[in-house]
Structure formats: structure tokens, C-alpha cells
Design a protein around this motif. Sequence first.
Motif, short mmCIF file in Angstrom:
data_model
loop_
_atom_site.label_atom_id
_atom_site.label_comp_id
_atom_site.label_asym_id
_atom_site.label_seq_id
_atom_site.Cartn_x
_atom_site.Cartn_y
_atom_site.Cartn_z
N ALA A 159 -5.38 48.96 -32.11
CA ALA A 159 -6.01 49.01 -33.44
C ALA A 159 -5.05 48.60 -34.55
N ALA A 160 -3.75 48.95 -34.43
CA ALA A 160 -2.78 48.63 -35.48
C ALA A 160 -2.56 47.12 -35.63
N LYS A 161 -2.86 46.35 -34.57
CA LYS A 161 -2.63 44.91 -34.63
C LYS A 161 -3.90 44.12 -34.91
N ARG A 162 -5.05 44.81 -35.03
CA ARG A 162 -6.29 44.08 -35.32
C ARG A 162 -6.39 43.89 -36.84
N VAL A 163 -5.61 42.95 -37.34
CA VAL A 163 -5.55 42.65 -38.78
C VAL A 163 -5.96 41.19 -38.98
N LEU A 164 -6.93 40.97 -39.85
CA LEU A 164 -7.40 39.62 -40.17
C LEU A 164 -7.06 39.36 -41.64
N ALA A 199 -2.91 37.10 -29.49
CA ALA A 199 -1.90 36.68 -28.52
C ALA A 199 -1.18 35.42 -28.94
N GLY A 200 -1.69 34.70 -29.95
CA GLY A 200 -1.04 33.48 -30.41
C GLY A 200 -1.50 32.27 -29.62
N ILE A 201 -0.87 31.12 -29.88
CA ILE A 201 -1.23 29.85 -29.24
C ILE A 201 -0.13 29.46 -28.27
N ALA A 202 -0.47 29.32 -27.01
CA ALA A 202 0.52 28.92 -26.01
C ALA A 202 0.99 27.49 -26.30
N PRO A 203 2.27 27.19 -26.08
CA PRO A 203 2.79 25.85 -26.38
C PRO A 203 2.01 24.73 -25.68
N GLN A 204 1.52 24.96 -24.46
CA GLN A 204 0.82 23.89 -23.76
C GLN A 204 -0.57 23.63 -24.34
N HIS A 205 -1.11 24.61 -25.10
CA HIS A 205 -2.44 24.42 -25.70
C HIS A 205 -2.36 23.82 -27.11
N ALA A 206 -1.25 24.04 -27.80
CA ALA A 206 -1.16 23.67 -29.22
C ALA A 206 -1.50 22.21 -29.50
N GLN A 208 2.22 32.51 -36.06
CA GLN A 208 2.51 33.44 -37.14
C GLN A 208 3.71 34.30 -36.77
N PRO A 209 4.70 34.45 -37.65
CA PRO A 209 5.84 35.33 -37.35
C PRO A 209 5.36 36.73 -37.00
N GLY A 210 5.88 37.29 -35.91
CA GLY A 210 5.46 38.61 -35.49
C GLY A 210 4.30 38.61 -34.52
N GLY A 211 3.77 37.42 -34.16
CA GLY A 211 2.68 37.33 -33.20
C GLY A 211 1.39 36.90 -33.87
N GLY A 212 0.58 36.17 -33.11
CA GLY A 212 -0.68 35.70 -33.64
C GLY A 212 -0.60 34.26 -34.10
N ALA A 213 -1.67 33.81 -34.76
CA ALA A 213 -1.74 32.43 -35.23
C ALA A 213 -2.37 32.41 -36.61
N VAL A 214 -2.10 31.33 -37.34
CA VAL A 214 -2.71 31.13 -38.65
C VAL A 214 -3.23 29.71 -38.70
N PHE A 215 -4.51 29.57 -39.08
CA PHE A 215 -5.15 28.27 -39.26
C PHE A 215 -5.26 27.99 -40.76
#
Length: 783
Positions: free
Chosen positions: A685-690, A710-717, A755-762
Motif C-alpha cells: 500500500a505504501a508504494k501505490r502512489v500515482l 516494477a518499472g520498465i525492464a531494459p529489454q522492453h524500453a 523513476q528514481p526509487g523504482g517505477g516509471a514516469v511517462f
Amino acid sequence: MLDGSAPPAPTERFKPGDDAVEEPVVITLDGDGRVTSWNPVAERSFQYAAEEIIGRLAAVFYEDADIQRGAPQQALALAAAAGRHYEAGPRVRRDGSVFRAGFLYAADASSADRSGFTLVVVDQTSALAADQEIDRLSALVCRRTAEFEALLNVLPVGIGVAHDRQCRHIEVNRAFAEVLGLKPGQNASKTAPADERPTNFTVTDDAGNAVPDESLPMQVAAREGIEVRDLELNIVHADGRVLRLLEYAAPLRDEHGAPRGSVGAFVDITERAKIARKLHESEARFRQLVEAVEDYAIFMLDGEGRVSSWNNGASRTTGYAADEIVGRSYAAFFTEEERTAGKPQRILKAASEAGRYEEVGRRVRKDGSKYWANIVVSAIRDRDGAVRGFANVTRDVTERKRAEEMFRLAVQAAASAIILVNEQGKIAFANTQAQEMFGYALEELMGSSLEMLLPERFREVHRRHRASFLAKPAARDMGESRDLYARRKDGSEFPVEVELNPIETDEGLMTLTSILDITARKLATLREREQLAQLAHAGRLSSLGEMVSELTHEINQPLAAATNYARAFLRYARGRQGGDGDELIGLVDKCVLQMERAGAIVKRLNDFVRKSPPAQTPIDLNRTVRDMIALTAPGYSPEGDAGGVHIETVLGEALPQVLADRVQIEQVIVNLIRNALDAMRGQPAAKRVLRFETAAIGDEVRVSVADRGAGIAPQHAPRLFEPFYTTKPEGVGLGLPISRTIIEAHGGRIWAEPQPGGGAVFHFTLPIASEPSRHATADSVYR
């Protein structure tokens, strides 16, 4: 004195009671110190009439500070105890003026308790002033003597004084004692008695011979009464050290003019002699160097302009041998017309006045041929500032001038506009193509600001970009900056590509700017895009089947919301039969809104397949983001409820509007929200931040949607925006490709970052609505 002893201190001459006046002030006082009688002299001294002072305390004659410390009472007490008391100090007149006086208190001897007093006052002002002046002058003489002694000891020049004609005793200052290796106060005379004569050094001449004691400068001046000047001698110490002194001596004379001693001044020129020797050696090496130089003609002229020295480079450049030109006027290097016009004389005059003259001009060789030369003429002055000659440095630049001419022809023939800009942003050169491209004559361009060639709306930002470029100048290729625009004299604008090359010149940093009109290329690109659009349309039709599943998913969002609202309506209606229907009407309105939105999505998809242009209107992205958050966040909560995700918003204030199709932009935002929520599925719950951010960046508005998934894996980016590429088991890989198509159709761009600390930003950007074109952005040539 010269030996460092202290000057005598001034003596005090004032003693109480030294002065007296013919008519002293006599005042009688009672036992309490009140005035009982007052004579005329007292009235003149203190300026009180008798009726004004009788009966008042004698303390009125004292200063306030003395009254406060009880000085009047103490004086009466001392007089009563001893019979009399004397004191001197400042006293006060009726008008407030202060003078120095002596007060003699005498107790009344006729009274057993001595209850009365006689006060005799002596004005000591005049005598004290005389004593003070004598003391002041005495102190001044002592101070000046001490200052003179200090000055003599601080001077770097050795000073010696002899008070007899035989110079048996010579006093020296500190500097001279250090040079001679003597102690302070020690006799420095070589003609002193044997027991006082210094033996730690000898005096020699240039040949190394010892100088007789009686022939030393101070001895000669004292004995013969003549001055000795500029005599250089050596002091050779017993330890082998040798010092070079420049010596002066002059006689001291008595009241009859006869010599009675002498003074001497001695300057240590040891280092100067070394420097002079090194300078002489350096000059010899410099002459050899100048003679060896062959690329430059280096020669000297006398004050009349005649050649006085000549190097090999001068012979190589002009064809004259040294014996052919030395002694001749340097006017020989000019044409007959220039000699007649007086140009050689004007150059020397200019060099004399300014100190230096420089030009690039034509000169004549011995065989009559002409060449281009860079000439520098510098005036050489003596110690008094008078010009005594000139130094001339000439370099043959014929080949450079030929190369410059070839470069000029190449620049004039270039297909692009070539403009040279100085550090102040002023145009220093423009070729013919630049004049034709912008519609300005050369005289209009020269000295004008480069910003004149830009659309007015871009000029201010261009100045900032130019300053940034000058701070870190580096070559930039054509097309490195995107969508650049220029402005002609008639006000019309056209797209350009620009190449920048910084060039260091004698006039500072210049920027060589090459500008290419790409209007024709832009038209060709537009036609190419139209052809690609036709191909893309065919591709859309071929992928329509795959898009059906995506369409179903998209439409299910508003339909699911509408269904939820309808079910709430039923629950509410069943539980509130006969109640107020306003809230029920609100729920039904929301159902209608969501169903209308579902219809709009179907219509936009139909337009997309049919290649219809987007219906663009000015929209507020902040409001659009808020609406999509309210619409989608609860429905796509990873946990299936509205409290499953924490929403953060950082929306820019006074955000400019963008020109866009609202429904299409909403679809992009909804797609990014859905992807972010799916990425956070299963996270604590603490990481479910939008997080949503909007900001104006230059001429664009940027929207950012960030998650803590979980972020974007390098092979998918690299493949995120490829059609049909997906990392979701139930996905078809069309959401992000469609989003990119929508954003790029609006003249923006979309990309993703970890995103620093985990995750992704579009992020995606859209042009501000005030821009002249929604498909391109004008920019600065220095960006």
C-alpha cells in the motif's frame, strides 16, 4: 642619533607660583567658603560685580567635574588643617570661559577655630602659554630628531657623517653598518685610530687593487673640500663576500666656509651590477636571435627614420643586404607616390604620438616588386620620454592575403547564406547569398543585430541562447536544432537550417553562421508525410480487427462506471421510496455523461479509421488531468476500491492552454493512468502512489504520469511504442502506439523514463495554443 641613541626628553618649566601679577586678586571667605569681600582686580579677573558674588560659595570658580569630586571643600579643609594650601588648575569666569590660575588659601590666624579664609588668586595664563610653547617646540625638535634618525635608519641607502677633516670618526646609519658588517655605533672610518679602525673589510677598485685609506670618498671630500660623485668601489669582506657600492661624498663646512668634515651616501648596487651584466648578456643573445629570424624583417630606425640595424629576415623579405640599406631612409620601402604624399613621415609621427602604429599594406622590394606586409612600428624613448628611434617589425603576408581572397570568393559563391557575427551579436560580414535570401543590402546588414533576421517573437530567447553559446562555443551541424525560422526584410518567414562555427580572430571570438533555406525540403517532406499517411491509413484498416479488443476495453471503462451508477440508483431508490429525488437525478446524469463519453470514443475511433483530422480547440490540461483522475482512478484501483491508490498532483500555476482534440488527449491520459495502475498491482500500500505533474517548458506544456511499480525492464524500453508489442498477458500492444500517434499528430512528443526509487514516469508535450503552427515549433538558431 646615528648610533640609535634616544633623543633627550623635554623638561617641564612650569612650577606653581612661578608667575605673579602686580595686583593679585584678594578675596575673603567665611568658614563655609562664601565670599565676604571682593576687590576690583577680582571683578576684572572673574567678571562678577561685588553685589553678584558676595555671599556665594567660592566653588563657583571651579569646573563642574572639580565641584562634583568635592575639590573646593577639600581645599578649605587642607587650609584649615595646615594654615595654608596652594593649588593650581583651571578656573571658570562668569561668562563660562576657563583660564589657569593659582589659588592660595590662608586660614584666619586670628580666629581660634580658623573659621575664615583669605584667598589669593594668580592668573597664570600668559606664563603657562609661554612655557607650553617652549615645551611644545622642545618636544617637536626631539620628535623631528627622532623621525630623522628613524628615516636615516630605514633608508636602503648607506649614510655616513664625519665631524673632523681627518675623518677619524665616521658615524653610519643601519643600512651602511649592515653593508660594512659593523655593529650599531661602531666607528666606520678607515683613517680612525688603530684601536677603532674596522678590519673586517677592504675597499678595492675595478682592477681589484686596494684603495688607499686617505683616498676614500669621504676622506677626500673632508680634506680637499670637493664633492665626489658616481664612484663605484668594491667592499671585500673577510669571509670572501664582495659588494659593489656606488659612492657619493660632500664636504661639511664651518661658518667661514672651510671644510670641517664630510657626509657620504653609498648605494649597494651589487644586484644591479649583476642584472646589468645579465642584461648585457641577454642583449647579446637577443641580437643573435634577431639576426637568426628569417620570417620577420626586424630593424631599427633612428629618430630621423634612417635604418640603424638590419636582420637576416629583413634581407630575405626586402632583398637589401645590411651594407646596402643601413644609413638610408626607410622611405625606400614605399612607392614613389607614397613618398611624394609623405606617408613614411606620417607613420613615424603616428608612432611617436601613440607609441605604436600598425597596418597591413603594400611595400616595395629592392627589385621593385610589391608585396603585402603586416607592419608594426613602435616608438623607442629615452628616460626623459623623448623619442630616440623606432623598432620596425614587418611580416610578408602575401600568401595569406591570397588565401583570404580565395576564401572570400568561395564564400561569395556558396549556396547558403554566410554571416559572420561578433561577440556583441553584430553582423561583421555577409555574403551575396545572405543579401538575396533576406532581401537586405550589404550596408543594411553590416553592424546590425543578428536578431533582425529572426521573427520578433523569438528574438529575446535567441539572445539568451546566444549568450549560452558564447559561454561554451562549439561547432554545431546543420539541423542540430529543430524547426528554425528566419525573417526576410518584407516580414515573411521561412524555415531554415543553421550551422555554427566559432572562430578566434584578432577582434575576438566570431561565429561563422551558415544558413540554408529549407522551404522546398519542407514541402517535399510534407508531401512525403501525406504519402505515408495514405500508407498508414491502409495499415489502420488492416489492424482494425486487432483494435476491436482494445476498443472493447476502452468502452468498458465508461460503461462499467455507468453500470455502477445505475446500480447505485437502484439501491438508493429501493431504500428511499418516496424521498427527495435530486440525488437520484444526479446519479442518472452521471450515467448519461459516461455513456455519451463511450459514444465519443466510438466516434473518434471511427474518425481515426477514416483518416479524419482531429477537431482541435484550446483546452486546459490541468482541468483535463483532474477530470481523468476523477473518472479513472477509482475504477482502476489495483485493490478494486477507491482507497487503493494514493494520488499526488503537482499542477503548474497559470498553465497556458494547448490546441488539441480533447477526447483524444483524454484517451492518452486514461491509457497512461491505466498502465500505471496495472504496474502497481500487487505492490504494498505504501508504494501505490500515482503522481501527476504539469508544467510549461519553453513553448510547450509537459504532462507527466509517474508510478511506483516494477518499472520498465531494459529489454522492453526500446519497443514500448511499437504496435502490438506488450508485456501484459491480456494486452494487445496498441495503447501506447495509438497514444504516440495522437500526440505526434498534435505536434508534440511522448517518451518514458525510469523513476528514481523504482517505477516509471511517462511524459508527453503539446505546443502552446499561441504558437503559429500546431505541427512545428520555431526555435532559436543557437539552441
